[in-house]
Design an enzyme around this catalytic site. Structure first.
Site, PDB file in Angstrom:
ATOM      1  N   GLY A  31       1.005  -1.207   0.032  1.00  0.00           N
ATOM      2  CA  GLY A  31       0.009   0.214  -0.094  1.00  0.00           C
ATOM      3  C   GLY A  31       0.783   1.242   0.166  1.00  0.00           C
ATOM      4  O   GLY A  31       1.986   1.410   0.386  1.00  0.00           O
ATOM      5  N   SER A  32       0.326   2.316  -0.337  1.00  0.00           N
ATOM      6  CA  SER A  32       0.861   3.724  -0.500  1.00  0.00           C
ATOM      7  C   SER A  32       0.782   3.995   0.862  1.00  0.00           C
ATOM      8  O   SER A  32      -0.089   3.777   1.745  1.00  0.00           O
ATOM      9  CB  SER A  32       0.431   4.496  -1.631  1.00  0.00           C
ATOM     10  N   HIS A  80      -0.519   0.924   9.390  1.00  0.00           N
ATOM     11  CA  HIS A  80      -1.742   1.100   8.719  1.00  0.00           C
ATOM     12  C   HIS A  80      -2.720   1.991   9.460  1.00  0.00           C
ATOM     13  O   HIS A  80      -4.122   1.984   9.328  1.00  0.00           O
ATOM     14  CB  HIS A  80      -2.448  -0.116   8.162  1.00  0.00           C
ATOM     15  N   ASP A 118       8.785  30.611  18.655  1.00  0.00           N
ATOM     16  CA  ASP A 118       8.890  29.234  18.732  1.00  0.00           C
ATOM     17  C   ASP A 118       8.143  28.693  20.169  1.00  0.00           C
ATOM     18  O   ASP A 118       8.439  27.586  20.302  1.00  0.00           O
ATOM     19  CB  ASP A 118      10.137  28.728  18.415  1.00  0.00           C
ATOM     20  N   GLY A 119       7.746  29.555  20.723  1.00  0.00           N
ATOM     21  CA  GLY A 119       6.967  29.275  22.254  1.00  0.00           C
ATOM     22  C   GLY A 119       8.122  28.922  23.276  1.00  0.00           C
ATOM     23  O   GLY A 119       7.755  28.178  24.212  1.00  0.00           O
ATOM     24  N   ASP A 120       9.400  29.414  23.424  1.00  0.00           N
ATOM     25  CA  ASP A 120      10.305  28.971  24.268  1.00  0.00           C
ATOM     26  C   ASP A 120      10.985  29.993  24.955  1.00  0.00           C
ATOM     27  O   ASP A 120      12.067  29.863  25.827  1.00  0.00           O
ATOM     28  CB  ASP A 120      11.425  28.034  23.764  1.00  0.00           C
ATOM     29  N   CYS A 121      10.375  31.436  24.705  1.00  0.00           N
ATOM     30  CA  CYS A 121      11.020  32.439  25.347  1.00  0.00           C
ATOM     31  C   CYS A 121      11.162  32.272  26.908  1.00  0.00           C
ATOM     32  O   CYS A 121      12.169  32.368  27.518  1.00  0.00           O
ATOM     33  CB  CYS A 121      10.379  33.739  25.164  1.00  0.00           C
ATOM     34  N   SER A 136      18.015  34.982  22.190  1.00  0.00           N
ATOM     35  CA  SER A 136      17.754  35.702  23.424  1.00  0.00           C
ATOM     36  C   SER A 136      18.955  35.463  23.998  1.00  0.00           C
ATOM     37  O   SER A 136      19.462  36.676  24.919  1.00  0.00           O
ATOM     38  CB  SER A 136      16.922  34.940  24.206  1.00  0.00           C
ATOM     39  N   GLY A 163       9.850  39.086  24.697  1.00  0.00           N
ATOM     40  CA  GLY A 163      11.115  39.681  25.327  1.00  0.00           C
ATOM     41  C   GLY A 163      10.840  41.050  26.312  1.00  0.00           C
ATOM     42  O   GLY A 163      11.737  41.385  27.136  1.00  0.00           O
TER      43      GLY A 163
END
Length: 579
Positions: free
Chosen positions: A59-60, A223, A404-407, A449, A560
């Site tokens: 299958g693909s 699958h 990127d939500g990490d500050c 940062s 920031g």
């Protein structure tokens, strides 16, 4: 429960996605040949190689399996079915018949242990035999999770090990009987088990099942089906241990055994996670005194965008292990195979990096603080660090829309390192302390940062180093030096929606109130810092990561800028209460 929405996918249509995928493969690798009516990919040939043809398919939705492994030294041809569906008998027979013209040594067909594949490939193989074609089949069933089924386990990424081993044997001129016997031996000494953290979805459909945030499916297939059990998620080390323990038990591996390892990305797992798991596999096997001779990792047999992985171990016996390693290392130009010459090498211990400590200066620089001033300075740094640690969630949330939500996380790492320094570190010389903070920012924050804080603090340190006193004008000069460095190297100016907006607005207020009493000066500086941070909510970002994001995602304070307001207000509150 409301119906889940259809998952977004970049396709032209559900009906054409398999054919479009195959067209894209040959567009990328034009030396491959597409037989569009039969969804077959082959190596281009114009004469008889006299070798054994190695054929597979299924299958693909499992890409690069199987067409991505067509190339010299691996598959000679692959047949693609619909998404997660076996190709029809006629297409399989077409591939066998076509490849027989250019590979008179016979054909070996590798297929997974699924009912549809067994029926459709099996019928095609029997028809080919009737037509006089020498053909052998190998049914791969190395899945540990389904091994107790009446028909045996499913065929998972271990099939790709067979592609490589059989393809290399064919390239070296081994005959059909030898390759077939070897492939059957490989199947007996191979086992796979995996986990799924997030399900996939068929084109035009919602996710196939649900997984709670704190759970994962153990024994997931390829699958889109759920696993054999829902278990609590764990760390990479814990998940690796769970999988390897079951695989080792299944294969009856013991100390001193050698294995080849395949780490299969099920589609939506990041390379970061894959690399971490590879390291954990190596460490776990080492603890068991089992030697991983090769670790091959990447997308092998995927399940569309499923977030998960499979680990496959192939036991390298005393009789055949060295041959199998030679075959795994043999050259191939199949685009899906990730093993390279860099995969081969003797294990050596990683050397420690040279420890060049630049976090402290060789000599004290600039003016010193009195005992009472040191007490205040240490207290300011302490409350600033504590406030930032508590603000991790808030800052991450503010950063998620335009970064990127990490500050918050990176600033927390910096703050915790500063708090650790304050437990025993000296604060007698402001220039030295600011230099240490600069180095901590570089080491523990990293990224943009970390660079900004490190540059600003280093500039402030240099300003103090040339000062003659520690009066308020010296602190102001250091503050302004910090902002100039950030502007020079960071490219930001006031009004660009960055941390500089808080620093600048507060600095202006500080200078305007230098002639006021100290408490008034501090309070007005704090008020200005708060105003500067809030103002960024309505600014258009012209510098920093946020400048790459559409303005519609930025409706709150810049993370920031808010971070500066948080640590600045913490310091101001501390000083107001102490003086």
């Amino acid at each position: 429960m409301s119906a889940q929405p259809v998952t977004k996918k970049l396709i032209n249509s559900v009906e054409s996605c398999v054919d479009d995928n195959l067209r894209g493969l040959v567009a990328t690798y034009p030396k491959l040949r597409l037989h569009p009516k039969h969804r077959v990919i082959t190596i281009r040939s114009d004469k008889d190689s006299e070798r054994v043809a190695v054929i597979s398919g299924g299958g693909s939705g499992h890409e690069p399996f199987a067409a991505g492994f067509v190339g010299s030294g691996m598959l000679d041809g692959a047949i693609a079915g619909g998404i997660f569906a076996s190709p029809p008998t006629g297409h399989v027979l077409y591939a066998i018949t076509h490849l027989h013209k250019y590979n008179s040594g016979g054909s070996i067909v590798i297929l997974g242990n699924y009912t549809g594949d067994r029926l459709n490939f099996g019928k095609a193989i029997e028809k080919a035999k009737i037509a006089g074609i020498k053909v052998r089949e190998v049914i791969v069933s190395e899945d540990v999770a389904s091994s107790q089924n009446k028909t045996g386990g499913r065929g998972l990424c271990g099939e790709v090990f067979l592609f490589k081993l059989c393809g290399a044997m064919s390239a070296k001129g081994y005959d059909l009987d030898f390759i077939h016997k070897s492939a059957q031996d490989v199947c007996k000494h191979m086992a796979t088990l995996g986990v799924c953290l997030k399900p996939c979805s068929l084109p035009g459909q919602p996710p196939l099942f649900e997984i709670k945030q704190d759970e994962m499916e153990l024994g997931a297939g390829v699958h889109g089906e759920a696993g054999i059990a829902k278990v609590k998620t764990g760390t990479a080390r814990e998940v690796t241990a769970v999988l390897l323990e079951k695989i080792i038990t299944h294969l009856k591996l013991a100390a001193g055994d050698r294995v080849a390892v395949m780490l299969n990305n099920l589609g939506g797992t990041s390379v970061l996670e894959v690399n971490i798991i590879c390291a954990e596999i190596k460490d776990y096997l080492k603890r068991k005194s089992i030697k991983p001779e090769r670790i091959i990792a990447g997308h092998m047999k995927t399940s569309l965008e499923m977030h998960g992985l499979h680990i496959c171990l192939l036991k390298l016996s005393k009789e055949s292990g060295d041959l199998y390693l030679e075959l795994l290392d043999a050259d191939t130009d199949a685009p899906g195979w990730t093993g390279t010459r860099l995969s081969v090498g003797e294990e050596v211990e990683d050397l420690e990096d040279d420890d060049e400590d630049s976090s402290t200066r060789k000599a004290s620089a600039g003016p010193s603080l009195s005992a009472s001033q040191q007490h205040l300075f240490r207290g300011c740094l302490q409350v600033a660090g504590e406030a930032l640690v508590k603000s991790e969630t808030l800052l991450n949330k503010l950063d998620s829309g335009c970064g990127d939500g990490d500050c918050g996380t990176t600033i927390k790492q910096f703050s915790q390192a500063v708090l650790d320094y304050l437990k025993e570190g000296s604060v007698e010389y402001p220039s030295n302390v600011l230099w240490v903070l600069s180095e901590i920012a570089e080491k523990h924050m990293g990224g943009t940062s970390g660079g900004i804080y490190s540059l600003g603090l280093a500039a402030a340190s240099q300003s103090f180093a040339s000062a003659k006193s520690t009066d308020i004008s010296v602190w102001l000069a250091a503050w302004e030096s910090c902002m100039r460095a950030i502007t020079k190297y960071g490219g930001a100016e006031p009004g660009d929606r960055t941390m500089l907006d808080t620093l600048h607005t507060a600095c202006v207020a500080f200078k305007q109130n230098l002639n006021s009493d100290l408490k008034t000066l501090l309070r007005r500086t704090g008020e200005a810092a708060e105003a500067g941070a809030k103002a960024t909510a309505s600014m258009v970002a012209r510098a920093g990561r946020a400048s790459y994001v559409a303005s519609g995602y930025m409706t709150e304070d810049d993370a920031g800028a808010r971070a500066v307001a948080i640590w600045m207000q913490a310091i101001i509150d501390f000083l107001v209460n102490k003086i």
